[in-house]
Design a protein around this motif. Structure first.
Motif, PDB file in Angstrom:
ATOM      1  N   ASP A  53       0.838  -1.217   0.000  1.00 28.37           N
ATOM      2  CA  ASP A  53       0.000   0.000   0.000  1.00 28.37           C
ATOM      3  C   ASP A  53       0.868   1.261   0.000  1.00 28.37           C
ATOM      4  O   ASP A  53       0.658   2.180   0.796  1.00 28.37           O
ATOM      5  N   VAL A  54       1.828   1.296  -0.906  1.00 28.71           N
ATOM      6  CA  VAL A  54       2.783   2.408  -0.980  1.00 28.71           C
ATOM      7  C   VAL A  54       2.732   3.145  -2.310  1.00 28.71           C
ATOM      8  O   VAL A  54       2.778   4.377  -2.358  1.00 28.71           O
ATOM      9  N   LEU A  55       2.620   2.428  -3.417  1.00 29.19           N
ATOM     10  CA  LEU A  55       2.727   3.046  -4.739  1.00 29.19           C
ATOM     11  C   LEU A  55       1.682   4.142  -4.940  1.00 29.19           C
ATOM     12  O   LEU A  55       1.956   5.152  -5.604  1.00 29.19           O
ATOM     13  N   GLU A  56       0.507   3.970  -4.363  1.00 27.61           N
ATOM     14  CA  GLU A  56      -0.557   4.974  -4.512  1.00 27.61           C
ATOM     15  C   GLU A  56      -0.272   6.251  -3.717  1.00 27.61           C
ATOM     16  O   GLU A  56      -0.941   7.262  -3.915  1.00 27.61           O
ATOM     17  N   ARG A  57       0.724   6.214  -2.840  1.00 31.91           N
ATOM     18  CA  ARG A  57       1.076   7.387  -2.041  1.00 31.91           C
ATOM     19  C   ARG A  57       2.226   8.202  -2.662  1.00 31.91           C
ATOM     20  O   ARG A  57       2.621   9.227  -2.118  1.00 31.91           O
ATOM     21  N   LEU A  58       2.767   7.701  -3.751  1.00 28.92           N
ATOM     22  CA  LEU A  58       3.916   8.358  -4.370  1.00 28.92           C
ATOM     23  C   LEU A  58       3.474   9.349  -5.448  1.00 28.92           C
ATOM     24  O   LEU A  58       2.487   9.136  -6.147  1.00 28.92           O
ATOM     25  N   LYS A  59       4.271  10.421  -5.599  1.00 27.71           N
ATOM     26  CA  LYS A  59       3.996  11.392  -6.658  1.00 27.71           C
ATOM     27  C   LYS A  59       4.256  10.773  -8.021  1.00 27.71           C
ATOM     28  O   LYS A  59       3.522  11.025  -8.980  1.00 27.71           O
ATOM     29  N   ASP A  60       5.298   9.981  -8.114  1.00 34.40           N
ATOM     30  CA  ASP A  60       5.662   9.363  -9.394  1.00 34.40           C
ATOM     31  C   ASP A  60       6.079   7.918  -9.145  1.00 34.40           C
ATOM     32  O   ASP A  60       7.268   7.592  -9.106  1.00 34.40           O
ATOM     33  N   PRO A  61       5.094   7.021  -8.973  1.00 29.72           N
ATOM     34  CA  PRO A  61       5.425   5.623  -8.675  1.00 29.72           C
ATOM     35  C   PRO A  61       6.231   4.953  -9.783  1.00 29.72           C
ATOM     36  O   PRO A  61       7.075   4.100  -9.508  1.00 29.72           O
ATOM     37  N   GLN A  62       6.009   5.348 -11.018  1.00 30.00           N
ATOM     38  CA  GLN A  62       6.760   4.750 -12.123  1.00 30.00           C
ATOM     39  C   GLN A  62       8.246   5.075 -12.012  1.00 30.00           C
ATOM     40  O   GLN A  62       9.103   4.209 -12.196  1.00 30.00           O
ATOM     41  N   LYS A  63       8.563   6.315 -11.685  1.00 25.65           N
ATOM     42  CA  LYS A  63       9.963   6.729 -11.555  1.00 25.65           C
ATOM     43  C   LYS A  63      10.652   5.987 -10.420  1.00 25.65           C
ATOM     44  O   LYS A  63      11.775   5.483 -10.575  1.00 25.65           O
ATOM     45  N   ILE A  64       9.972   5.903  -9.273  1.00 26.38           N
ATOM     46  CA  ILE A  64      10.559   5.228  -8.113  1.00 26.38           C
ATOM     47  C   ILE A  64      10.763   3.740  -8.409  1.00 26.38           C
ATOM     48  O   ILE A  64      11.815   3.160  -8.107  1.00 26.38           O
ATOM     49  N   LEU A  65       9.770   3.102  -9.005  1.00 26.86           N
ATOM     50  CA  LEU A  65       9.896   1.687  -9.333  1.00 26.86           C
ATOM     51  C   LEU A  65      11.064   1.443 -10.292  1.00 26.86           C
ATOM     52  O   LEU A  65      11.825   0.489 -10.132  1.00 26.86           O
ATOM     53  N   ARG A  66      11.195   2.320 -11.284  1.00 31.52           N
ATOM     54  CA  ARG A  66      12.288   2.149 -12.248  1.00 31.52           C
ATOM     55  C   ARG A  66      13.641   2.214 -11.549  1.00 31.52           C
ATOM     56  O   ARG A  66      14.549   1.425 -11.845  1.00 31.52           O
ATOM     57  N   GLU A  67      13.799   3.144 -10.619  1.00 26.99           N
ATOM     58  CA  GLU A  67      15.059   3.263  -9.877  1.00 26.99           C
ATOM     59  C   GLU A  67      15.313   2.013  -9.044  1.00 26.99           C
ATOM     60  O   GLU A  67      16.424   1.468  -9.025  1.00 26.99           O
ATOM     61  N   HIS A  68      14.289   1.540  -8.353  1.00 29.61           N
ATOM     62  CA  HIS A  68      14.460   0.418  -7.432  1.00 29.61           C
ATOM     63  C   HIS A  68      14.654  -0.912  -8.160  1.00 29.61           C
ATOM     64  O   HIS A  68      15.394  -1.777  -7.686  1.00 29.61           O
ATOM     65  N   VAL A  69      13.998  -1.065  -9.297  1.00 34.48           N
ATOM     66  CA  VAL A  69      14.130  -2.309 -10.065  1.00 34.48           C
ATOM     67  C   VAL A  69      15.571  -2.513 -10.522  1.00 34.48           C
ATOM     68  O   VAL A  69      16.022  -3.656 -10.707  1.00 34.48           O
ATOM     69  N   SER A  70      16.319  -1.434 -10.642  1.00 36.66           N
ATOM     70  CA  SER A  70      17.733  -1.570 -11.025  1.00 36.66           C
ATOM     71  C   SER A  70      18.536  -2.297  -9.955  1.00 36.66           C
ATOM     72  O   SER A  70      19.619  -2.807 -10.234  1.00 36.66           O
ATOM     73  N   TRP A  71      18.014  -2.347  -8.732  1.00 39.29           N
ATOM     74  CA  TRP A  71      18.697  -3.066  -7.643  1.00 39.29           C
ATOM     75  C   TRP A  71      18.344  -4.554  -7.646  1.00 39.29           C
ATOM     76  O   TRP A  71      18.952  -5.334  -6.919  1.00 39.29           O
ATOM     77  N   LEU A  72      17.343  -4.925  -8.405  1.00 41.31           N
ATOM     78  CA  LEU A  72      16.793  -6.276  -8.328  1.00 41.31           C
ATOM     79  C   LEU A  72      17.751  -7.295  -8.943  1.00 41.31           C
ATOM     80  O   LEU A  72      18.341  -7.068  -9.991  1.00 41.31           O
ATOM     81  N   SER A  73      17.903  -8.442  -8.264  1.00 41.17           N
ATOM     82  CA  SER A  73      18.716  -9.536  -8.797  1.00 41.17           C
ATOM     83  C   SER A  73      18.034 -10.111 -10.040  1.00 41.17           C
ATOM     84  O   SER A  73      16.831  -9.919 -10.232  1.00 41.17           O
ATOM     85  N   PRO A  74      18.760 -10.846 -10.886  1.00 40.14           N
ATOM     86  CA  PRO A  74      18.161 -11.386 -12.117  1.00 40.14           C
ATOM     87  C   PRO A  74      16.902 -12.220 -11.874  1.00 40.14           C
ATOM     88  O   PRO A  74      15.976 -12.197 -12.678  1.00 40.14           O
ATOM     89  N   ASP A  75      16.876 -12.960 -10.761  1.00 39.81           N
ATOM     90  CA  ASP A  75      15.709 -13.790 -10.451  1.00 39.81           C
ATOM     91  C   ASP A  75      14.805 -13.148  -9.404  1.00 39.81           C
ATOM     92  O   ASP A  75      13.919 -13.809  -8.849  1.00 39.81           O
ATOM     93  N   GLY A  76      15.037 -11.859  -9.131  1.00 37.70           N
ATOM     94  CA  GLY A  76      14.287 -11.180  -8.084  1.00 37.70           C
ATOM     95  C   GLY A  76      12.840 -10.893  -8.463  1.00 37.70           C
ATOM     96  O   GLY A  76      12.439 -10.985  -9.630  1.00 37.70           O
ATOM     97  N   VAL A  77      12.044 -10.539  -7.449  1.00 39.33           N
ATOM     98  CA  VAL A  77      10.626 -10.264  -7.659  1.00 39.33           C
ATOM     99  C   VAL A  77      10.254  -8.914  -7.058  1.00 39.33           C
ATOM    100  O   VAL A  77      10.893  -8.424  -6.115  1.00 39.33           O
ATOM    101  N   VAL A  78       9.222  -8.320  -7.640  1.00 43.31           N
ATOM    102  CA  VAL A  78       8.562  -7.160  -7.057  1.00 43.31           C
ATOM    103  C   VAL A  78       7.210  -7.641  -6.561  1.00 43.31           C
ATOM    104  O   VAL A  78       6.464  -8.285  -7.306  1.00 43.31           O
ATOM    105  N   VAL A  79       6.891  -7.355  -5.306  1.00 39.88           N
ATOM    106  CA  VAL A  79       5.603  -7.737  -4.729  1.00 39.88           C
ATOM    107  C   VAL A  79       4.944  -6.481  -4.179  1.00 39.88           C
ATOM    108  O   VAL A  79       5.568  -5.733  -3.411  1.00 39.88           O
ATOM    109  N   ALA A  80       3.709  -6.224  -4.588  1.00 36.28           N
ATOM    110  CA  ALA A  80       3.026  -4.995  -4.153  1.00 36.28           C
ATOM    111  C   ALA A  80       1.556  -5.255  -3.885  1.00 36.28           C
ATOM    112  O   ALA A  80       0.925  -6.076  -4.565  1.00 36.28           O
TER     113      ALA A  80
END
Length: 573
Positions: A97-124
């Motif tokens: 319950d975080v993405l809806e509180r962000l001004k630009d959730p797409q921008k934040i997700l793009r930055e954070h996904v760069s930290w993700l391991s090759p087999d990593g997951v995003v759960v929201a």
């Protein structure tokens, strides 16, 4: 109105179930008080769980629970947050319950996904603005401003199912699961019924409308690369004494935390799926007794549908006459067998070479309850737990010595007995309590409040096939074990993580010693819990379990050929 503390200290169970149980490093953005991370570290204690939290008060609580917490605003342009070098990558990114509180959730997700391991997951978890209550309020001309829920006044962005899919696709993330969460489903159905005339005029069916307006929120799981799905079906026994939980529900739910894995569990029946042949389909039957008279037709249908069929069995097969009478068809007429012990594996391989051992484990490491060991008064007693089915022949040799001990030291002990009424009535003490056969949650709660557990097992062929589950359960709840050498000598180091008793006299000696010096029992209980942490959690075997299922499916043609050679009556021609 102030937001209650519990708002920041709640673990969403559906979100928790989607975090892969083998993750090495997890980062939760908007971790609140760390409740979700705390719950996850009980499942996977070896994980590094990191948190980012905007609010100081919940962040302070989270720092007591998680491995590292940053109290920052991730959208503050003045703060260039970078992941510390000691965390080379993240295996799971969590947004509850975080993405809806962000001004630009797409921008934040793009930055954070760069930290993700090759087999990593995003759960929201993401609220659904298409929810029927939103539509109802808009019809009334209202947009409530609440402190919690779908109308939370801190929300800056709004999502429907379609816009969630678009958001993740824009980041080149592959959604493996989009799970709806419902609240007041009947109200949603009634609302759709009221709108039915209008919906038809708009070219919208009531069912389609309901599908979009009933979910309160969605749980999304996404990965960088495309994941091939796996379907696992489990036919269980009717619920009894925790057998379903330990051997089917808990291990398969742990496997289902991996992206792409779908499970279906039932005690009544399973539907055969028609899927792409490249998609693994696994069916597991728990302790099903197969017969030539009634099972062949069903088995043919399962084989023809392209499933891998596995028998889950955790008892001596020679104990069941119907299995013997049908020439061990229960194991010969399946592709593979999964068991809990080495002795069972050796027995099963006489009928099927494809046997895998999955030792009994706990689904999570219970929180330590060391306060139960504190001697609060001179009247405090050691609580002794006994809970088992069909054990009279095993405990009857212990009982006279236990009763002799109680004649002299009744004030040192009280007994918690589950299931076995005869054992309860045979105890010569008034300090006892009986609980009849109960559900597994109640059983574990009674066990967790005890200090010592008794585990008698005679040296018989049948008992040698049993597992060490009683020790695993007791140890997880920091309960000290007194056990027979049969089965338990393989896992108990006397004086360190429990005690082995060869006869009733030794049981009484240990009970007396622990009753007078409870710190000795406490030390054994603590060491046993540490052993469980290192050796017997579902999260530690889930990868091997899933890999085995996938390997079986890859060899399906070979295994089916071998199966038909063992049981030619199943020939599909």
């Amino acid at each position: 109105m102030a937001v209650e503390k519990s708002y920041y200290d709640h673990a969403n169970p559906d979100l928790l179930s989607r975090i892969p149980t083998n993750s090495l490093t997890v980062l939760e953005v908007g971790c609140g008080g760390g409740a979700l991370g705390h719950a996850y570290k009980m499942i996977n204690p070896s994980a590094q769980y990191l948190g980012i939290e905007l609010m100081e008060t919940p962040a302070k609580l989270a720092k007591e629970r998680l491995d590292q917490v940053w109290c920052i605003d991730i959208e503050d342009m003045k703060i260039q947050f970078e992941l510390p070098e000691k965390y080379p990558s993240i295996d799971a990114l969590i947004y509850g319950d975080v993405l809806e509180r962000l001004k630009d959730p797409q921008k934040i997700l793009r930055e954070h996904v760069s930290w993700l391991s090759p087999d990593g997951v995003v759960v929201a978890s993401i609220p659904n603005v298409q929810h029927w209550s939103v539509i109802y309020n808009l019809i009334q001309g209202n947009w409530p401003q609440d402190d919690t829920g779908i109308f939370n006044k801190t929300h800056l962005r709004w999502f429907t199912r379609n816009s969630i899919v678009e958001l993740f696709a824009s980041l080149e993330l592959k959604i493996t699961s989009l799970q709806p969460r419902f609240l007041n489903l009947e109200q949603a159905k009634n609302f759709a019924k009221i709108l039915e005339p209008c919906l038809e005029k708009m070219g919208q069916t009531p069912q389609k409308f309901l599908e979009g307006s009933a979910p309160l929120q969605y749980i999304v799981t996404a990965t960088k690369k495309l994941i091939k799905p796996v379907y696992i079906s489990g036919l269980m026994l009717k619920p009894q004494a925790g057998m379903n939980e330990v051997r089917m529900i808990q291990p398969l739910k742990s496997v289902a935390s991996f992206p792409g894995v779908n499970i279906e569990l039932s005690s009544t029946g399973l539907q055969l799926r028609s899927l792409d042949p490249s998609v693994p389909k696994i069916m597991i039957w728990q302790r099903q007794t197969l017969t030539y008279e009634s099972s062949l037709t069903q088995l043919k249908k399962i084989i023809k549908a392209g499933y891998i069929l596995i028998s889950e069995f955790d008892d001596d097969p020679d104990h069941f006459q119907s299995i013997i009478d049908n020439k061990y068809l229960s194991f010969r007429a399946v592709h593979a067998v999964q068991v809990s012990t080495d002795s069972l594996s050796s027995s099963m391989k006489k009928y099927n070479p494809e046997v895998k051992i999955f030792k009994n484990c706990l689904d999570f490491l219970p929180a330590s309850k060391l306060d139960k060991w504190i001697v609060k008064s001179s009247n405090s007693r050691l609580r002794v737990f006994f809970g088992a089915l069909n054990r009279e022949a095993d405990w009857e040799a212990w009982l006279p010595c236990i009763n002799d001990l109680l004649l002299e030291h009744e004030d040192l002990f009280e007994f918690e007995v589950v299931h076995d009424k005869k054992f309860f009535h045979s105890l010569m003490t008034n300090n006892k309590r009986f609980t009849p056969i109960c559900d597994y949650a109640k059983y574990r709660q009674l066990l967790s409040d005890s200090h010592v557990a008794l585990m008698p097992l005679r040296d018989t062929k049948f008992n040698k096939m049993k597992s060490d589950l009683k020790f695993v359960e007791a140890s997880g709840y920091e309960v000290a074990s007194i056990a027979s050498p049969t089965v338990y000598a393989e896992v108990i180091e006397p004086g360190f993580n429990g005690e082995i008793a060869v006869d009733g006299k030794r049981v009484a000696e240990i009970l007396k010693l622990w009753g007078e010096c409870p710190d000795l029992a406490k030390a054994c209980a603590s060491n046993a819990r540490n052993w469980i942490r290192s050796n017997r959690l579902q999260s530690q075997q889930s990868v091997a379990r899933l890999d085995w299922y996938k390997d079986l499916y890859q060899r399906r043609d070979e295994l089916t050929k071998a199966l038909l050679q063992r049981v030619p009556e199943l020939s599909l021609e």
